[in-house]
Design a protein around this motif. Structure first.
Motif, PDB file in Angstrom:
ATOM      1  N   UNK A 196       0.827  -1.200   0.000  1.00 26.93           N
ATOM      2  CA  UNK A 196       0.000   0.000   0.000  1.00 26.93           C
ATOM      3  C   UNK A 196       0.862   1.251   0.000  1.00 26.93           C
ATOM      4  N   UNK A 197       1.930   1.243   0.809  1.00 28.92           N
ATOM      5  CA  UNK A 197       2.816   2.396   0.865  1.00 28.92           C
ATOM      6  C   UNK A 197       3.575   2.563  -0.450  1.00 28.92           C
ATOM      7  N   UNK A 198       4.014   1.446  -1.049  1.00 29.22           N
ATOM      8  CA  UNK A 198       4.734   1.532  -2.311  1.00 29.22           C
ATOM      9  C   UNK A 198       3.840   2.093  -3.403  1.00 29.22           C
ATOM     10  N   UNK A 199       2.631   1.567  -3.511  1.00 29.21           N
ATOM     11  CA  UNK A 199       1.703   2.077  -4.522  1.00 29.21           C
ATOM     12  C   UNK A 199       1.418   3.560  -4.303  1.00 29.21           C
ATOM     13  N   UNK A 200       1.266   3.946  -3.032  1.00 36.06           N
ATOM     14  CA  UNK A 200       0.991   5.351  -2.742  1.00 36.06           C
ATOM     15  C   UNK A 200       2.168   6.221  -3.143  1.00 36.06           C
ATOM     16  N   UNK A 201       3.382   5.740  -2.893  1.00 34.26           N
ATOM     17  CA  UNK A 201       4.549   6.543  -3.246  1.00 34.26           C
ATOM     18  C   UNK A 201       4.679   6.680  -4.754  1.00 34.26           C
ATOM     19  N   UNK A 202       4.360   5.607  -5.495  1.00 29.90           N
ATOM     20  CA  UNK A 202       4.449   5.664  -6.951  1.00 29.90           C
ATOM     21  C   UNK A 202       3.376   6.586  -7.522  1.00 29.90           C
ATOM     22  N   UNK A 203       2.209   6.609  -6.889  1.00 29.63           N
ATOM     23  CA  UNK A 203       1.118   7.435  -7.383  1.00 29.63           C
ATOM     24  C   UNK A 203       1.315   8.907  -7.035  1.00 29.63           C
ATOM     25  N   UNK A 204       1.854   9.174  -5.839  1.00 30.91           N
ATOM     26  CA  UNK A 204       1.937  10.549  -5.360  1.00 30.91           C
ATOM     27  C   UNK A 204       3.329  11.135  -5.477  1.00 30.91           C
ATOM     28  N   UNK A 214      11.549  -2.566  -3.658  1.00 25.73           N
ATOM     29  CA  UNK A 214      11.340  -1.248  -3.058  1.00 25.73           C
ATOM     30  C   UNK A 214      12.641  -0.452  -3.004  1.00 25.73           C
ATOM     31  N   UNK A 215      13.728  -1.134  -2.662  1.00 24.45           N
ATOM     32  CA  UNK A 215      15.027  -0.465  -2.675  1.00 24.45           C
ATOM     33  C   UNK A 215      15.376   0.016  -4.081  1.00 24.45           C
ATOM     34  N   UNK A 216      15.015  -0.801  -5.083  1.00 26.31           N
ATOM     35  CA  UNK A 216      15.278  -0.371  -6.456  1.00 26.31           C
ATOM     36  C   UNK A 216      14.449   0.858  -6.820  1.00 26.31           C
ATOM     37  N   UNK A 217      13.183   0.908  -6.373  1.00 26.67           N
ATOM     38  CA  UNK A 217      12.376   2.107  -6.610  1.00 26.67           C
ATOM     39  C   UNK A 217      13.067   3.334  -6.004  1.00 26.67           C
ATOM     40  N   UNK A 218      13.623   3.149  -4.805  1.00 25.11           N
ATOM     41  CA  UNK A 218      14.301   4.276  -4.165  1.00 25.11           C
ATOM     42  C   UNK A 218      15.544   4.677  -4.953  1.00 25.11           C
ATOM     43  N   UNK A 219      16.280   3.682  -5.458  1.00 24.42           N
ATOM     44  CA  UNK A 219      17.436   3.981  -6.314  1.00 24.42           C
ATOM     45  C   UNK A 219      17.018   4.784  -7.534  1.00 24.42           C
ATOM     46  N   UNK A 220      15.899   4.396  -8.147  1.00 22.33           N
ATOM     47  CA  UNK A 220      15.417   5.139  -9.307  1.00 22.33           C
ATOM     48  C   UNK A 220      15.144   6.599  -8.964  1.00 22.33           C
ATOM     49  N   UNK A 221      14.681   6.832  -7.748  1.00 22.02           N
ATOM     50  CA  UNK A 221      14.365   8.198  -7.327  1.00 22.02           C
ATOM     51  C   UNK A 221      15.613   9.001  -6.971  1.00 22.02           C
ATOM     52  N   UNK A 271      22.883  -1.544  -4.765  1.00 16.85           N
ATOM     53  CA  UNK A 271      23.688  -2.661  -4.262  1.00 16.85           C
ATOM     54  C   UNK A 271      22.875  -3.539  -3.304  1.00 16.85           C
ATOM     55  N   UNK A 272      22.129  -2.910  -2.413  1.00 18.65           N
ATOM     56  CA  UNK A 272      21.332  -3.687  -1.469  1.00 18.65           C
ATOM     57  C   UNK A 272      20.186  -4.397  -2.183  1.00 18.65           C
ATOM     58  N   UNK A 273      19.597  -3.735  -3.175  1.00 20.89           N
ATOM     59  CA  UNK A 273      18.535  -4.376  -3.949  1.00 20.89           C
ATOM     60  C   UNK A 273      19.051  -5.643  -4.626  1.00 20.89           C
ATOM     61  N   UNK A 274      20.259  -5.575  -5.152  1.00 23.30           N
ATOM     62  CA  UNK A 274      20.858  -6.755  -5.789  1.00 23.30           C
ATOM     63  C   UNK A 274      21.078  -7.860  -4.752  1.00 23.30           C
ATOM     64  N   UNK A 301      18.442 -10.533 -12.511  1.00 27.37           N
ATOM     65  CA  UNK A 301      19.082 -10.175 -13.778  1.00 27.37           C
ATOM     66  C   UNK A 301      18.838  -8.732 -14.169  1.00 27.37           C
ATOM     67  N   UNK A 302      17.618  -8.255 -13.963  1.00 29.30           N
ATOM     68  CA  UNK A 302      17.315  -6.861 -14.306  1.00 29.30           C
ATOM     69  C   UNK A 302      18.132  -5.888 -13.469  1.00 29.30           C
ATOM     70  N   UNK A 303      18.263  -6.176 -12.180  1.00 30.86           N
ATOM     71  CA  UNK A 303      19.017  -5.268 -11.309  1.00 30.86           C
ATOM     72  C   UNK A 303      20.501  -5.264 -11.669  1.00 30.86           C
ATOM     73  N   UNK A 304      21.047  -6.425 -11.989  1.00 29.92           N
ATOM     74  CA  UNK A 304      22.441  -6.482 -12.431  1.00 29.92           C
ATOM     75  C   UNK A 304      22.626  -5.730 -13.751  1.00 29.92           C
ATOM     76  N   UNK A 305      21.655  -5.841 -14.633  1.00 25.76           N
ATOM     77  CA  UNK A 305      21.717  -5.125 -15.906  1.00 25.76           C
ATOM     78  C   UNK A 305      21.713  -3.617 -15.671  1.00 25.76           C
ATOM     79  N   UNK A 306      20.909  -3.170 -14.710  1.00 27.13           N
ATOM     80  CA  UNK A 306      20.902  -1.734 -14.392  1.00 27.13           C
ATOM     81  C   UNK A 306      22.241  -1.294 -13.815  1.00 27.13           C
TER      82      UNK A 306
END
Length: 252
Positions: A14-22, A59-66, A74-77, A102-107
């Motif tokens: 719920x918090x993740x969806x809210x953060x992505x929406x807002x 979620x850590x990857x979302x934070x990295x994107x931000x 690194x922690x997401x991986x 694989x996606x996180x390593x590619x990033x």
């Protein structure tokens, strides 16, 4: 664009969806905190541990994107690695966790240029495809992702075998995607980009013609108010411009 499988615990989702929406970082940070608590409270041999590790990694990857903070990536991986390690090979989510790692390593490869990350990402993507039945609804996404990673290696090394395989995989991904699927336009666009890349290498006009057709279909499959429509239109324009420069013929 690579596609990530997400399966999360309800309290943090719920918090993740809210953060992505807002766009509110506070919600994402709270979601990460909740996900950490869920992982910490889950025994190593619990059947849900891998799912919760995967959720925290996403979620850590979302934070990295931000934020662009490498520590988050690194922690997401690391969380994704642990999710894979905690999942039996015959588990229904094993392919998804392989895909996500694989996606996180590619990033990270995209950020650092470290070939070992790209090579590992390709290997994991191959495993995800191999572990997924032909009729599985996620197979098209895994094919698309493997094709993208091979395309990245082609751009780095110029090895034509990688581009040829990337095109074949992109074709399979499109063929396995229903006409009304929300990811169809993106997969059509990916196939068109790879065909255009082969045209650039070989000069074969048939590849450019097919790339144009894929770009047209991507635009046609995208609603007018979709955020990616402008990008697909721009890609189609570029391919048409390239054909005009090649042939000197004005066509629509």
């Amino acid at each position: 664009m690579d596609e990530t499988f997400r399966l999360k615990d309800s309290s943090a989702v719920d918090q993740t969806c809210r953060s992505l929406q807002t766009g509110t970082m506070a919600n994402l940070e709270e979601a990460i905190s909740l996900a950490r608590q869920a992982v910490a409270a889950t025994p190593d041999d619990h059947p849900d541990r891998a799912r919760r590790l995967n959720s925290l990694g996403n979620k850590l990857y979302h934070q990295y994107e931000r934020t662009g903070a490498m520590a988050d990536l690194e922690e997401a991986i690391e969380m994704a690695r642990q999710a894979v390690a905690a999942t039996p090979n015959d588990h229904p989510n094993h392919a998804a966790w392989l895909n996500n790692l694989g996606n996180k390593l590619d990033h990270r490869y995209g950020r650092t240029g470290t070939m070992a990350d790209l090579e590992e990402a390709i290997g994991l993507a191959r495993q995800a495809v191999a572990a997924t039945p032909n009729d599985h609804p996620d197979r098209a996404a895994w094919l698309n992702n493997l094709g993208n990673k091979l395309g990245h290696r082609y751009r780095r090394t110029g090895t034509m075998a990688d581009l040829e395989e990337a095109i074949s995989l992109a074709r399979q991904a499109v063929a396995a995607t229903p006409d009304d699927h929300p990811d169809r336009a993106g997969r059509l666009n990916n196939l068109g980009e790879k065909l255009e890349g082969r045209y650039e290498r070989t000069g074969a006009i048939a590849d450019l013609e097919e790339a144009i057709e894929m770009a047209r279909q991507a635009v046609a499959a995208t609603p007018n108010d979709h955020p990616n429509r402008t990008a697909w239109l721009n890609n189609l324009r570029n391919k048409l411009d390239r054909r005009y420069k090649q042939t000197g013929v004005l066509r629509t």
